[in-house]
Design an enzyme around this catalytic site. Structure first.
Site, PDB file in Angstrom:
ATOM      1  N   GLY A  46      49.346  46.233  46.221  1.00  0.00           N
ATOM      2  CA  GLY A  46      49.099  44.903  46.786  1.00  0.00           C
ATOM      3  C   GLY A  46      48.040  44.181  45.983  1.00  0.00           C
ATOM      4  O   GLY A  46      47.140  44.819  45.404  1.00  0.00           O
ATOM      5  N   GLN A  51      41.771  37.961  43.957  1.00  0.00           N
ATOM      6  CA  GLN A  51      41.364  39.049  43.062  1.00  0.00           C
ATOM      7  C   GLN A  51      41.555  38.715  41.590  1.00  0.00           C
ATOM      8  O   GLN A  51      40.982  39.374  40.728  1.00  0.00           O
ATOM      9  CB  GLN A  51      42.167  40.326  43.389  1.00  0.00           C
ATOM     10  CG  GLN A  51      41.868  40.899  44.748  1.00  0.00           C
ATOM     11  CD  GLN A  51      42.742  42.091  45.026  1.00  0.00           C
ATOM     12  OE1 GLN A  51      43.851  41.951  45.540  1.00  0.00           O
ATOM     13  NE2 GLN A  51      42.274  43.288  44.692  1.00  0.00           N
ATOM     14  N   CYS A  91      41.363  49.676  46.728  1.00  0.00           N
ATOM     15  CA  CYS A  91      41.520  48.279  46.353  1.00  0.00           C
ATOM     16  C   CYS A  91      41.380  48.172  44.843  1.00  0.00           C
ATOM     17  O   CYS A  91      40.486  48.806  44.269  1.00  0.00           O
ATOM     18  CB  CYS A  91      40.435  47.431  47.036  1.00  0.00           C
ATOM     19  SG  CYS A  91      40.508  45.674  46.637  1.00  0.00           S
ATOM     20  N   LEU A  92      42.232  47.389  44.227  1.00  0.00           N
ATOM     21  CA  LEU A  92      42.148  47.214  42.776  1.00  0.00           C
ATOM     22  C   LEU A  92      40.819  46.573  42.367  1.00  0.00           C
ATOM     23  O   LEU A  92      40.405  46.710  41.218  1.00  0.00           O
ATOM     24  CB  LEU A  92      43.326  46.361  42.272  1.00  0.00           C
ATOM     25  CG  LEU A  92      44.680  47.073  42.297  1.00  0.00           C
ATOM     26  CD1 LEU A  92      45.807  46.104  41.982  1.00  0.00           C
ATOM     27  CD2 LEU A  92      44.689  48.239  41.314  1.00  0.00           C
ATOM     28  N   HIS A 133      44.959  44.066  54.774  1.00  0.00           N
ATOM     29  CA  HIS A 133      44.029  44.197  53.647  1.00  0.00           C
ATOM     30  C   HIS A 133      44.110  42.968  52.732  1.00  0.00           C
ATOM     31  O   HIS A 133      43.091  42.391  52.354  1.00  0.00           O
ATOM     32  CB  HIS A 133      44.372  45.486  52.884  1.00  0.00           C
ATOM     33  CG  HIS A 133      43.557  45.730  51.658  1.00  0.00           C
ATOM     34  ND1 HIS A 133      42.657  46.764  51.553  1.00  0.00           N
ATOM     35  CD2 HIS A 133      43.510  45.085  50.469  1.00  0.00           C
ATOM     36  CE1 HIS A 133      42.077  46.733  50.357  1.00  0.00           C
ATOM     37  NE2 HIS A 133      42.591  45.725  49.673  1.00  0.00           N
ATOM     38  N   GLU A 134      45.339  42.558  52.411  1.00  0.00           N
ATOM     39  CA  GLU A 134      45.514  41.426  51.474  1.00  0.00           C
ATOM     40  C   GLU A 134      45.118  40.095  52.124  1.00  0.00           C
ATOM     41  O   GLU A 134      44.545  39.224  51.461  1.00  0.00           O
ATOM     42  CB  GLU A 134      46.958  41.375  50.966  1.00  0.00           C
ATOM     43  CG  GLU A 134      47.426  42.608  50.202  1.00  0.00           C
ATOM     44  CD  GLU A 134      46.489  43.052  49.098  1.00  0.00           C
ATOM     45  OE1 GLU A 134      45.761  42.207  48.526  1.00  0.00           O
ATOM     46  OE2 GLU A 134      46.449  44.259  48.812  1.00  0.00           O
ATOM     47  N   HIS A 137      41.474  39.484  51.859  1.00  0.00           N
ATOM     48  CA  HIS A 137      41.044  38.955  50.551  1.00  0.00           C
ATOM     49  C   HIS A 137      41.047  37.425  50.546  1.00  0.00           C
ATOM     50  O   HIS A 137      40.164  36.796  49.962  1.00  0.00           O
ATOM     51  CB  HIS A 137      41.978  39.441  49.438  1.00  0.00           C
ATOM     52  CG  HIS A 137      41.649  40.801  48.898  1.00  0.00           C
ATOM     53  ND1 HIS A 137      40.442  41.113  48.340  1.00  0.00           N
ATOM     54  CD2 HIS A 137      42.406  41.935  48.821  1.00  0.00           C
ATOM     55  CE1 HIS A 137      40.456  42.381  47.923  1.00  0.00           C
ATOM     56  NE2 HIS A 137      41.638  42.908  48.213  1.00  0.00           N
TER      57      HIS A 137
HETATM   58  C1  QAP Z   1      45.669  47.543  49.171  1.00  0.00           C
HETATM   59  O1  QAP Z   1      45.498  48.630  47.104  1.00  0.00           O
HETATM   60  C2  QAP Z   1      46.021  48.672  50.103  1.00  0.00           C
HETATM   61  O2  QAP Z   1      40.806  52.566  43.399  1.00  0.00           O
HETATM   62  C3  QAP Z   1      46.277  47.699  47.787  1.00  0.00           C
HETATM   63  O3  QAP Z   1      41.380  53.296  40.883  1.00  0.00           O
HETATM   64  C4  QAP Z   1      45.251  49.819  50.146  1.00  0.00           C
HETATM   65  O4  QAP Z   1      46.898  48.667  45.361  1.00  0.00           O
HETATM   66  C5  QAP Z   1      47.081  48.573  50.929  1.00  0.00           C
HETATM   67  C6  QAP Z   1      44.168  51.180  43.143  1.00  0.00           C
HETATM   68  C7  QAP Z   1      45.577  50.842  51.014  1.00  0.00           C
HETATM   69  C8  QAP Z   1      47.419  49.596  51.796  1.00  0.00           C
HETATM   70  C9  QAP Z   1      46.670  50.739  51.839  1.00  0.00           C
HETATM   71  C10 QAP Z   1      42.932  51.507  43.647  1.00  0.00           C
HETATM   72  C11 QAP Z   1      44.460  51.554  41.844  1.00  0.00           C
HETATM   73  C12 QAP Z   1      45.136  50.401  43.904  1.00  0.00           C
HETATM   74  C13 QAP Z   1      42.020  52.227  42.895  1.00  0.00           C
HETATM   75  C14 QAP Z   1      45.859  49.040  45.844  1.00  0.00           C
HETATM   76  C15 QAP Z   1      42.324  52.603  41.592  1.00  0.00           C
HETATM   77  C16 QAP Z   1      43.555  52.265  41.072  1.00  0.00           C
HETATM   78  C17 QAP Z   1      44.906  49.895  45.156  1.00  0.00           C
HETATM   79 CO    CO Z   2      42.241  44.806  47.772  1.00  0.00          CO
END
Ligand code: QAP
Ligand code: CO
Length: 170
Positions: A46, A51, A91-92, A133-134, A137
């Site tokens: 996501g 971001q 989270c990215l 979550h999104e 943001h």
């Molecule tokens: C949000 O999160 C989310 O720490 C999206 O080193 C999170 O795409 C939605 C990511 C949990 C539902 C459940 C995170 C990639 C990606 C990191 C992501 C990383 C590399 C997170």
């Molecule tokens: Co995020």
């Protein structure tokens, strides 16, 4: 298509709220495509426009195994939220950190799709978590805001240190 730069916590630009999209035009669709490319490359499930330093109310996600079911929501709002559920989030914009967050278990989302069509959908499970979550943001909120100040500061200091080191080695 282009890959965009993802801002990292504690960048203050992550705190700017997004502005509603007035017209879903080719510019908006190009941004959505760039956000999806950026999310897939990361890789993530996501990404919100906030971001990538764009203050527009647009989020993209893809929860499929094959990464072939892109979703885009423009001007999303939650019409209903029900129940409670805890899950591990990342989270990215907070790379390398995962913590448990409590969210609504079921949500009903209203938004516009990529072609400006109205959408109304119910979500549970991972999709419900990702939507909440999104959407956070777009209001300048991050999952670390749900943690204790102690945990949040620890994450902030580590990411600040990493950013300083990256500034040296580039
Ligand atoms: C949000 O999160 C989310 O720490 C999206 O080193 C999170 O795409 C939605 C990511 C949990 C539902 C459940 C995170 C990639 C990606 C990191 C992501 C990383 C590399 C997170
Ligand atoms: Co995020």
């Amino acid at each position: 298509m282009a890959r965009l730069t993802i801002l990292h916590y504690p960048d203050p630009r992550l705190r700017k709220p997004g502005v509603a999209v007035e017209t879903v035009d080719d510019g908006v669709r190009a941004l959505i495509d760039d956000m999806l490319e950026t999310m897939y490359a990361a890789p993530g499930i996501g990404l919100a426009a906030t971001q990538v330093n764009v203050q527009k109310r647009i989020v993209v996600m893809d929860l499929s195994e094959e990464k072939n079911q892109p979703l885009a929501f423009i001007n999303p709002t939650l019409l209903e939220r029900e129940g409670e559920s805890e899950s591990e989030e990342g989270c990215l914009s907070v790379p390398g950190f995962y913590e448990t967050v409590q969210r609504a278990e079921r949500v009903r989302l209203s938004a516009l799709g990529r072609d400006g069509e109205p959408l109304d959908l119910e979500a549970t499970g991972l999709l419900a978590v990702c939507i909440q979550h999104e959407l956070d943001h777009l209001n300048g909120k991050l999952f670390v805001d749900y943690l204790s100040a102690l945990k949040r500061d620890r994450i902030r200091k580590k990411l600040e240190k990493q950013a300083r080191q990256e500034a040296h080695t580039s």
